[in-house]
Design an enzyme around this catalytic site. Sequence first.
Site, PDB file in Angstrom:
ATOM      1  N   ASP A 141      80.538  12.463 -26.044  1.00 24.81           N
ATOM      2  CA  ASP A 141      78.830  11.535 -26.321  1.00 24.81           C
ATOM      3  C   ASP A 141      78.025  11.496 -26.934  1.00 24.81           C
ATOM      4  O   ASP A 141      77.469  12.484 -26.067  1.00 24.81           O
ATOM      5  CB  ASP A 141      79.258  10.474 -25.733  1.00 24.81           C
ATOM      6  CG  ASP A 141      79.621   8.746 -25.707  1.00 24.81           C
ATOM      7  OD1 ASP A 141      79.222   8.948 -26.722  1.00 24.81           O
ATOM      8  OD2 ASP A 141      79.288   8.646 -24.573  1.00 24.81           O
ATOM      9  N   ASP A 142      77.516  11.573 -28.129  1.00 22.88           N
ATOM     10  CA  ASP A 142      76.410  11.984 -28.279  1.00 22.88           C
ATOM     11  C   ASP A 142      75.763  13.561 -28.620  1.00 22.88           C
ATOM     12  O   ASP A 142      74.645  13.007 -28.419  1.00 22.88           O
ATOM     13  CB  ASP A 142      75.718  10.579 -26.917  1.00 22.88           C
ATOM     14  CG  ASP A 142      75.669   9.433 -27.834  1.00 22.88           C
ATOM     15  OD1 ASP A 142      75.784   8.454 -27.867  1.00 22.88           O
ATOM     16  OD2 ASP A 142      74.636   8.945 -26.961  1.00 22.88           O
ATOM     17  N   CYS A 200      79.183   4.836 -30.628  1.00 17.69           N
ATOM     18  CA  CYS A 200      79.778   4.962 -30.810  1.00 17.69           C
ATOM     19  C   CYS A 200      81.092   4.542 -30.659  1.00 17.69           C
ATOM     20  O   CYS A 200      82.507   4.925 -31.433  1.00 17.69           O
ATOM     21  CB  CYS A 200      80.226   5.147 -28.823  1.00 17.69           C
ATOM     22  SG  CYS A 200      78.856   5.742 -28.528  1.00 17.69           S
ATOM     23  N   HIS A 210      86.101   3.728 -28.132  1.00 18.52           N
ATOM     24  CA  HIS A 210      85.225   3.532 -27.032  1.00 18.52           C
ATOM     25  C   HIS A 210      85.625   2.247 -26.182  1.00 18.52           C
ATOM     26  O   HIS A 210      86.901   1.651 -26.986  1.00 18.52           O
ATOM     27  CB  HIS A 210      84.290   2.364 -28.010  1.00 18.52           C
ATOM     28  CG  HIS A 210      82.887   2.482 -27.636  1.00 18.52           C
ATOM     29  ND1 HIS A 210      81.823   2.505 -27.242  1.00 18.52           N
ATOM     30  CD2 HIS A 210      82.728   0.566 -27.490  1.00 18.52           C
ATOM     31  CE1 HIS A 210      81.180   2.053 -26.969  1.00 18.52           C
ATOM     32  NE2 HIS A 210      81.260   1.211 -26.165  1.00 18.52           N
ATOM     33  N   ASP A 247      80.342  12.810 -31.845  1.00 19.92           N
ATOM     34  CA  ASP A 247      80.431  11.290 -32.327  1.00 19.92           C
ATOM     35  C   ASP A 247      79.717  10.777 -33.663  1.00 19.92           C
ATOM     36  O   ASP A 247      79.584  10.227 -34.629  1.00 19.92           O
ATOM     37  CB  ASP A 247      81.023  10.273 -31.537  1.00 19.92           C
ATOM     38  CG  ASP A 247      80.327   9.619 -30.865  1.00 19.92           C
ATOM     39  OD1 ASP A 247      79.336  11.269 -29.728  1.00 19.92           O
ATOM     40  OD2 ASP A 247      80.186   9.104 -29.802  1.00 19.92           O
ATOM     41  N   HIS A 248      78.659  11.755 -33.069  1.00 16.56           N
ATOM     42  CA  HIS A 248      77.578  11.238 -33.521  1.00 16.56           C
ATOM     43  C   HIS A 248      76.554  12.103 -33.004  1.00 16.56           C
ATOM     44  O   HIS A 248      76.762  12.034 -32.125  1.00 16.56           O
ATOM     45  CB  HIS A 248      77.074   9.879 -33.843  1.00 16.56           C
ATOM     46  CG  HIS A 248      76.763   8.733 -32.990  1.00 16.56           C
ATOM     47  ND1 HIS A 248      76.580   9.563 -31.841  1.00 16.56           N
ATOM     48  CD2 HIS A 248      77.930   8.224 -32.136  1.00 16.56           C
ATOM     49  CE1 HIS A 248      76.228   8.444 -30.774  1.00 16.56           C
ATOM     50  NE2 HIS A 248      76.764   8.413 -31.089  1.00 16.56           N
TER      51      HIS A 248
END
Length: 602
Positions: free
Chosen positions: A46-47, A85, A139, A343-344
């Site tokens: 995540d992130d 997300c 998510h 995810d980004h």
Amino acid sequence: MDFIRWIPIFHILLAANLFLCISQNLKTEAVRHQDSRHNVLFIVVDDLRPALGCYEVSKYITPNIDQLCSMGIKFSNAYAQQALCGPSRVSFLTSRRPDTTRLYDVHSYWRHAAGNFTTLPQHFKEHGYHTASVGKVFHPGKSSNFNDDQPYSWSEKPYHPSTQAYKNSKVCAGPGGRKYSNIVCPVNVTQQPEATLPDMQSTRQAMQFLRDRARLESSPSTAPTAPFFLAVGYHKPHVPLKYPEQFLDLYPLSTVPLASNRHYPEHMPLVAWNPWTDLRDRDDVKELNVSFPFGPLPDDYQRLVRQSYYAAISYMDDQIGHLLSSLETQGFANNTIIILFGDHGWALGEHQEWSKYSNFEVATNVPLIVYVPIIAWSRFARNRLQSVEKTKLLLERSLFPYINPLLPPHHSMTSGARRESECASGSDRVTARCVRKGGRQSNVLVELVDIFPTLCDLAGIPRPPTCPTNSSAIRLCTEGRSFALVIRNSDSRLLKNHTWVKSAVFSQYPRPSNFPVATSDQPRLREIAVMGYSMRCTHHRYTEWIGFDKNMFRGIWSDVRARELYFLDKDPGENHNQAYNKSHATFVAKLAKQLRYQMELS
Ligand SMILES: *[C@@H]1O[C@H](CO)[C@@H](O)[C@H](O)[C@H]1NC(C)=O
Ligand SMILES: *[C@@H]1O[C@H](CO)[C@@H](O)[C@H](O)[C@H]1NC(C)=O
Ligand SMILES: *[C@@H]1O[C@H](CO)[C@@H](O)[C@H](O)[C@H]1NC(C)=O
Ligand SMILES: *[C@@H]1O[C@H](CO)[C@@H](O)[C@H](O)[C@H]1NC(C)=O
Ligand SMILES: *[C@@H]1O[C@H](CO)[C@@H](O)[C@H](O)[C@H]1NC(C)=O
Ligand SMILES: *[C@@H]1O[C@H](CO)[C@@H](O)[C@H](O)[C@H]1NC(C)=O
Ligand SMILES: *[C@@H]1O[C@H](CO)[C@@H](O)[C@H](O)[C@H]1NC(C)=O
């Protein structure tokens, strides 16, 4: 374009930087009762921007992921479809862009709102895989129907760590010995609720899954077991930056640099700005009275946030080290495909911004690493009789020795040095593949919608057909393109073959208005008035912010609010918007046409 599917007859083992050839057939070799197809370990973080040792040497301490890099291929130009997300995950799990999934926030479920689209794990499940989800894969909440898309995607009940319930609890140390809900949150784990943290629970659960599969496969009575598709979603380094406090020791504050471009890009349109409300909502940042919407965060606090982001990554790497070494201990390292990605991205003070929520490189570019233990490649098949001895040696050697990042740095450096000397002493054929620190790197442009068809190709299950322009009634199709060829081909001449390499990849971000307001970071569908469509090419990024029709889920191309153009060779930090520079008017007109053509096609 098609290519010959892999037939598991001759194997090339990719390990410790060496490609060696085995002359045996998996079907007759398999000791375990598993069918000959590869398992998949799908790790999403995540992130996570590319803040890893194997992406930026000497800045980040991630020895375990670095090892994975050194045995696989890392992509330096991989991009998320939207830097949030929920939309990003639904996009890569269905292989369709946000305008097709109709998800730009986290408040709808695509099967109800857009179409009954088949997901990546569902497709594997429908082809005989046992699929399991641990941690944050979908998510959670409405965007996956409050049940992680059960019963469609998973063969067993998805696991969520119980301590994620304390995500926003006041558990971080602060002034007056009181506890706060901070963004900067190193903790003494034994004093946390349930004396653990979410990612530790997820790792334990995933390791239990591997032990159970290994036991099942070795039990003499069972018929061949299905291969598995295990998805593990790590929560850190998502905010709050809560991690075991020991990891702070890896990054003394004085060694943590600030972003070099702590200023808005020249001529940046305001609609491009994200006011990082998720930081502002935390007790520690609130206390700083930072002005809305532009800030800035004081320099000393910028340093603390960066330090904690780094520490949270090393903690996550430590968890992944345990997971990978368990994969090996349970005997799966030589028949499991591993993919690891973010995810980004996440801004760390660049442009005076924080967090995701934008179309800038720092928010859309992600790390992406693929490890394929045994690949078929006809050129290697010719050498198959060579070196059975070396192969045996390799199989005996630990593929994923767990490395504790808290040990003094020379420990991990020693193993790195050993790998390099193995490279140097190898045959020419082997040496040619040994790049610094091992592994291969590709700078071809890929995007997360490409993962679904790529994993199908690597695992040898049918790849979904390409989606038509309107795919709402089509259950199985992809808006991505497989990059399995890039993974299989280490021949650099082939990698330059542009007939199958993308010339552009696309991201988008919604806004409620041209001027930044409290909801600019995460507008709900009904609030979206503007969409920024962004096209990343090899040398530049072009973004157009246009009016948006939220009922038709389309941009209004006649209503252009702003444009951005960054020449990335000269300006990798995206500090000078050249879209309004008259010398580039013709180029901008051409890019505008290309972007619109591509977005209307999909
Ligand atoms: C959606 O697709 C799944 C299979 O992918 C099927 O089982 C289900 O019945 C479909 N639902 C609807 C409403 O068509
Ligand atoms: C963490 O908390 C435990 C239990 O309260 C305590 O025994 C231990 O000393 C603490 N560790 C540190 C490094 O403060
Ligand atoms: C922020 O504002 C509050 C009240 O307005 C004040 O008590 C506090 O000292 C301020 N903090 C800083 C860092 O300026
Ligand atoms: C993979 O490893 C397992 C356990 O280490 C071993 O039994 C098996 O023969 C290996 N398979 C191949 C194809 O090398
Ligand atoms: C897309 O196709 C669906 C069903 O085939 C149809 O109901 C819908 O109107 C189409 N959408 C557009 C924008 O043409
Ligand atoms: C490029 O790829 C295409 C499609 O796979 C292939 O037909 C062509 O021969 C390749 N060209 C070169 C120079 O390798
Ligand atoms: C506009 O573009 C030209 C050509 O690249 C360049 O020389 C010039 O510096 C640019 N002007 C500004 C204000 O950036």
